[in-house]
Design a protein around this motif. Structure first.
Motif, PDB file in Angstrom:
ATOM      1  N   VAL A  42       0.843  -1.200   0.000  1.00 47.78           N
ATOM      2  CA  VAL A  42       0.000   0.000   0.000  1.00 47.78           C
ATOM      3  C   VAL A  42       0.873   1.244   0.000  1.00 47.78           C
ATOM      4  O   VAL A  42       1.914   1.282   0.685  1.00 47.78           O
ATOM      5  N   GLY A  43       0.449   2.257  -0.747  1.00 46.93           N
ATOM      6  CA  GLY A  43       1.158   3.531  -0.739  1.00 46.93           C
ATOM      7  C   GLY A  43       2.055   3.705  -1.946  1.00 46.93           C
ATOM      8  O   GLY A  43       2.118   2.849  -2.838  1.00 46.93           O
ATOM      9  N   VAL A 178      -9.399  -8.449  13.210  1.00 47.12           N
ATOM     10  CA  VAL A 178      -9.236  -7.190  13.943  1.00 47.12           C
ATOM     11  C   VAL A 178      -8.127  -6.415  13.242  1.00 47.12           C
ATOM     12  O   VAL A 178      -7.110  -6.995  12.855  1.00 47.12           O
ATOM     13  N   GLY A 179      -8.357  -5.131  13.069  1.00 49.90           N
ATOM     14  CA  GLY A 179      -7.316  -4.295  12.448  1.00 49.90           C
ATOM     15  C   GLY A 179      -7.268  -4.406  10.937  1.00 49.90           C
ATOM     16  O   GLY A 179      -6.240  -4.114  10.322  1.00 49.90           O
ATOM     17  N   ALA A 180      -8.381  -4.801  10.353  1.00 45.19           N
ATOM     18  CA  ALA A 180      -8.390  -4.959   8.890  1.00 45.19           C
ATOM     19  C   ALA A 180      -8.947  -3.715   8.210  1.00 45.19           C
ATOM     20  O   ALA A 180      -9.751  -2.989   8.795  1.00 45.19           O
ATOM     21  N   SER A 181      -8.498  -3.472   7.003  1.00 45.79           N
ATOM     22  CA  SER A 181      -9.065  -2.391   6.193  1.00 45.79           C
ATOM     23  C   SER A 181      -9.659  -3.012   4.930  1.00 45.79           C
ATOM     24  O   SER A 181      -9.580  -4.231   4.734  1.00 45.79           O
ATOM     25  N   GLN A 182     -10.203  -2.187   4.072  1.00 45.60           N
ATOM     26  CA  GLN A 182     -10.732  -2.673   2.797  1.00 45.60           C
ATOM     27  C   GLN A 182      -9.663  -3.430   2.017  1.00 45.60           C
ATOM     28  O   GLN A 182      -9.946  -4.424   1.360  1.00 45.60           O
ATOM     29  N   VAL A 183      -8.456  -2.917   2.103  1.00 40.76           N
ATOM     30  CA  VAL A 183      -7.345  -3.520   1.360  1.00 40.76           C
ATOM     31  C   VAL A 183      -7.154  -4.986   1.767  1.00 40.76           C
ATOM     32  O   VAL A 183      -6.841  -5.843   0.940  1.00 40.76           O
ATOM     33  N   ASN A 184      -7.372  -5.276   3.045  1.00 38.05           N
ATOM     34  CA  ASN A 184      -7.207  -6.644   3.517  1.00 38.05           C
ATOM     35  C   ASN A 184      -8.368  -7.542   3.092  1.00 38.05           C
ATOM     36  O   ASN A 184      -8.159  -8.694   2.711  1.00 38.05           O
ATOM     37  N   LEU A 185      -9.570  -7.007   3.178  1.00 39.47           N
ATOM     38  CA  LEU A 185     -10.744  -7.878   3.103  1.00 39.47           C
ATOM     39  C   LEU A 185     -11.484  -7.840   1.773  1.00 39.47           C
ATOM     40  O   LEU A 185     -12.234  -8.763   1.464  1.00 39.47           O
ATOM     41  N   ASN A 186     -11.333  -6.780   1.021  1.00 41.84           N
ATOM     42  CA  ASN A 186     -12.096  -6.656  -0.224  1.00 41.84           C
ATOM     43  C   ASN A 186     -11.179  -6.879  -1.422  1.00 41.84           C
ATOM     44  O   ASN A 186     -10.273  -6.088  -1.673  1.00 41.84           O
ATOM     45  N   PRO A 187     -11.429  -7.957  -2.174  1.00 40.48           N
ATOM     46  CA  PRO A 187     -10.538  -8.245  -3.313  1.00 40.48           C
ATOM     47  C   PRO A 187     -10.531  -7.154  -4.379  1.00 40.48           C
ATOM     48  O   PRO A 187      -9.589  -7.060  -5.158  1.00 40.48           O
ATOM     49  N   LEU A 188     -11.565  -6.331  -4.397  1.00 39.24           N
ATOM     50  CA  LEU A 188     -11.627  -5.277  -5.412  1.00 39.24           C
ATOM     51  C   LEU A 188     -10.880  -4.016  -4.987  1.00 39.24           C
ATOM     52  O   LEU A 188     -10.751  -3.075  -5.763  1.00 39.24           O
TER      53      LEU A 188
ATOM     54  N   ASN B  10      -3.218   3.092  -3.588  1.00 39.09           N
ATOM     55  CA  ASN B  10      -2.339   2.495  -4.593  1.00 39.09           C
ATOM     56  C   ASN B  10      -2.002   1.056  -4.198  1.00 39.09           C
ATOM     57  O   ASN B  10      -0.854   0.619  -4.272  1.00 39.09           O
ATOM     58  N   ALA B  11      -3.012   0.335  -3.747  1.00 34.46           N
ATOM     59  CA  ALA B  11      -2.798  -1.009  -3.219  1.00 34.46           C
ATOM     60  C   ALA B  11      -2.594  -2.022  -4.347  1.00 34.46           C
ATOM     61  O   ALA B  11      -3.378  -2.066  -5.292  1.00 34.46           O
ATOM     62  N   VAL B  12      -1.523  -2.802  -4.212  1.00 35.41           N
ATOM     63  CA  VAL B  12      -1.214  -3.815  -5.216  1.00 35.41           C
ATOM     64  C   VAL B  12      -0.955  -5.138  -4.507  1.00 35.41           C
ATOM     65  O   VAL B  12      -0.193  -5.187  -3.526  1.00 35.41           O
ATOM     66  N   VAL B  13      -1.613  -6.191  -4.981  1.00 37.11           N
ATOM     67  CA  VAL B  13      -1.369  -7.520  -4.401  1.00 37.11           C
ATOM     68  C   VAL B  13       0.017  -7.976  -4.843  1.00 37.11           C
ATOM     69  O   VAL B  13       0.307  -8.034  -6.041  1.00 37.11           O
ATOM     70  N   THR B  14       0.870  -8.276  -3.862  1.00 35.61           N
ATOM     71  CA  THR B  14       2.227  -8.692  -4.224  1.00 35.61           C
ATOM     72  C   THR B  14       2.482 -10.169  -3.927  1.00 35.61           C
ATOM     73  O   THR B  14       3.490 -10.717  -4.346  1.00 35.61           O
ATOM     74  N   LEU B  15       1.566 -10.792  -3.196  1.00 38.04           N
ATOM     75  CA  LEU B  15       1.693 -12.241  -3.013  1.00 38.04           C
ATOM     76  C   LEU B  15       0.328 -12.822  -2.685  1.00 38.04           C
ATOM     77  O   LEU B  15      -0.276 -12.490  -1.665  1.00 38.04           O
ATOM     78  N   ASP B  16      -0.142 -13.647  -3.567  1.00 34.84           N
ATOM     79  CA  ASP B  16      -1.393 -14.354  -3.333  1.00 34.84           C
ATOM     80  C   ASP B  16      -1.445 -15.477  -4.354  1.00 34.84           C
ATOM     81  O   ASP B  16      -0.901 -15.356  -5.450  1.00 34.84           O
ATOM     82  N   VAL B  17      -2.056 -16.546  -3.979  1.00 37.34           N
ATOM     83  CA  VAL B  17      -2.195 -17.646  -4.931  1.00 37.34           C
ATOM     84  C   VAL B  17      -3.669 -18.011  -4.994  1.00 37.34           C
ATOM     85  O   VAL B  17      -4.117 -18.960  -4.371  1.00 37.34           O
ATOM     86  N   PRO B  18      -4.435 -17.220  -5.744  1.00 34.03           N
ATOM     87  CA  PRO B  18      -5.861 -17.512  -5.814  1.00 34.03           C
ATOM     88  C   PRO B  18      -6.132 -18.772  -6.614  1.00 34.03           C
ATOM     89  O   PRO B  18      -5.227 -19.334  -7.234  1.00 34.03           O
TER      90      PRO B  18
END
Lengths: 212, 307
Positions: A42-43, A178-188, B10-18
């Motif tokens: 992120v960032g 706990v401590g999750a944001s959209q980035v953690n939980l929403n694949p989109l 600017n979130a980018v998935v850098t490790l995942d194995v869907p």
């Protein structure tokens, strides 16, 4: 008793110890995972950080996989775990299509569906799931959601930012963050771009069946 | 909301194995396509019986045999798509009735069994031990088979509805699309099978069913295409696969043109010109295009990562 899981993402450091412990305990074949840790960066440089999110079966109270399974291979057990009978599974992949969390896979060795069972076999022997034991920082909290004095119930009571994945699906997951944001939980909420993975050109074993 | 946060983080998935993206591929498309023709022919036979029973003699045998064959194609591809096909019998010995797959498998089995009886009666008309008047018995059985054809057509929509992960597939829409797929392909198939055995009036009737089915199905697809993304961000993300310029966008429009738009135009032309060649072409296009339409709609929701 209704068993549940909670992951405190403030504590998780992405070591993947849980992933490996799960692989070893359940003899999960190469190229498949019952539990995996997703990394999202992120960032914009130099203000960047990496987030870690362990993903596993959510053992939903209203499990779409259980409902769609034509032969009850996926079934509830008394403690709330959604278990799987691999001997009964016909490999229709209905559960794979139904699970909103992408937690079910087809085992390339047995050609049947498989997923996290909260280590039901260990729980039957009064042991904790392998991933809980392996976690070096105690980020995985496991216990009875119906017991107000269990670790998980007290953790949920003490924290305001308890969330589940995709609550709009109405599945009532028994797996919390706990401590999750959209980035953690929403694949989109994050992009998936070629060349940005830590490991690129990952190869997987042939799955069998008839996929594109 | 997601678009705003995406720009900010600017979130980018850098490790995942869907999971591998497409689990239900063209075998399932074949399943839906063949079933549409199989049940659609039964619907059309029933309509013909009610509208003009005297013309039944020309199509009874051929339509029920083609329907039976298509239903067996459907069952064959269903079986072949299983990762453990030799455990198919579990559905009958350990049935789980909340699953649309179970309900569908049982109903389709009874349906195909009845069709076998009807086809056997027609083939061995003179030596049939079941009845002295095979045609009359066929027509009586046709009512019950038509009733059964409704849930057999619809159960796939039930499976899609139970696929909670795939937001694009909504039960009311898919139910209507399944019925329309059956009336579209069924009317097209009976036009091809009937040929000169059908009167102009009957051909007109089936041409109208073909044209109207194409029109209604096209309207529903366009409604989803235009308005679907206004309700849910998952649907927006899925529809992006047919709105860009990728392979599925091309396939989507090929399907819409071949299955719906061209047959509609050709049916309109047929009604003016009464040219059988034009109607035959419309029927062939509708049947071929339906496969493409079904395939695109089956695959695109599976392309979306779930994690």
């Amino acid at each position: 008793m209704q068993l549940g899981f909670l992951v405190d993402l403030h504590l998780c450091m992405g070591c993947k110890g849980c992933e490996i412990a799960c692989k070893v305990e359940n003899e999960v074949p190469l190229s498949t995972w019952r539990l995996r840790v997703k990394y999202v960066d992120v960032g914009t440089f130099p203000e960047t950080k990496r987030t870690f999110t362990p993903l596993r079966c959510n053992h939903c109270e209203n499990a779409p996989c259980e409902r769609i399974c034509p032969v009850s291979a996926l079934h509830y057990i008394e403690n709330g775990i959604v278990n799987i009978d691999k001997e009964r599974c016909i490999g229709c992949a209905g559960c794979v299509m139904a699970c909103p969390y992408g937690a079910i896979y087809i085992d390339p060795e047995t050609q049947t569906a498989d997923k996290c069972t909260y280590c039901a076999h260990r729980i039957a022997s009064s042991m904790m799931p392998a991933c809980v034991v392996a976690c070096p920082v105690g980020a995985n909290i496991f216990g009875d959601l119906e017991d107000p004095k269990s670790n998980i119930s007290m953790y949920i009571q003490d924290h305001r930012d308890v969330q589940v994945r995709k609550p709009e699906k109405g599945t009532n997951p028994h797996h919390f963050y706990v401590g999750a944001s959209q980035v953690n939980l929403n694949p989109l909420a994050s992009r998936r771009e070629e060349g940005y993975n830590l490991f690129n050109k990952i190869t997987t074993l042939p799955l069998g069946g008839h996929h594109e | 909301m997601i678009h705003e946060t995406l720009a900010a983080t600017n979130a980018v998935v850098t490790l995942d194995v869907p999971l591998p993206d497409v689990f239900w591929g063209w075998f399932v498309t074949m399943n839906m396509w063949a079933k549409s023709i199989g049940t659609g022919l039964v619907f059309m036979l029933f309509l013909l019986l009610r509208k003009n029973a005297s013309e039944m003699s020309g199509v009874r045998t051929s339509a029920i045999i083609v329907s039976f064959v298509m239903m067996n194609v459907f069952l064959l591809f269903t079986l072949a798509d299983l990762h453990q096909p030799f455990r198919m019998w579990h559905i009958f010995f350990y049935p789980h009735w909340t699953s649309a797959i179970t309900v569908g498998a049982w109903m389709a089995t009874v349906f195909v069994g009845l069709e076998f009886l009807m086809a056997a009666m027609m083939i061995r008309k003179d030596k049939c031990l079941l009845t002295s008047d095979a045609n009359a018995t066929f027509d009586k059985l046709l009512f019950w088979v038509t009733l059964l054809a409704i849930p057999v057509t619809l159960y796939t929509a039930g499976i899609m509805a139970e696929a909670t992960a795939r937001e694009l597939w909504q039960m009311p829409t898919e139910s209507v699309q399944m019925i329309l797929a059956a009336t579209l392909s069924g009317s097209a198939a009976i036009i091809l099978l009937g040929g000169s055995k059908l009167s102009d009036e009957t051909k007109n009737f089936f041409a109208s069913i073909l044209g109207l089915s194409a029109l209604l199905a096209f309207i529903i697809y366009m409604s989803e295409y235009i308005f679907g993304s206004m309700k849910a961000e998952e649907v927006t993300a899925i529809l992006a696969y047919v709105k860009g310029d990728g392979e599925y966008a091309t396939m989507f429009w090929i399907g819409q043109w071949v299955a719906y738009i061209l047959p509609m135009i050709l049916v309109a032309l047929y009604r003016v010109s009464k040219s059988n060649s034009i109607l035959t072409l419309a029927a062939i296009l509708a049947i071929a295009g339906l496969w493409v339409v079904k395939h695109v709609w089956l695959v695109i929701p599976q392309l979306l990562p779930l994690s």
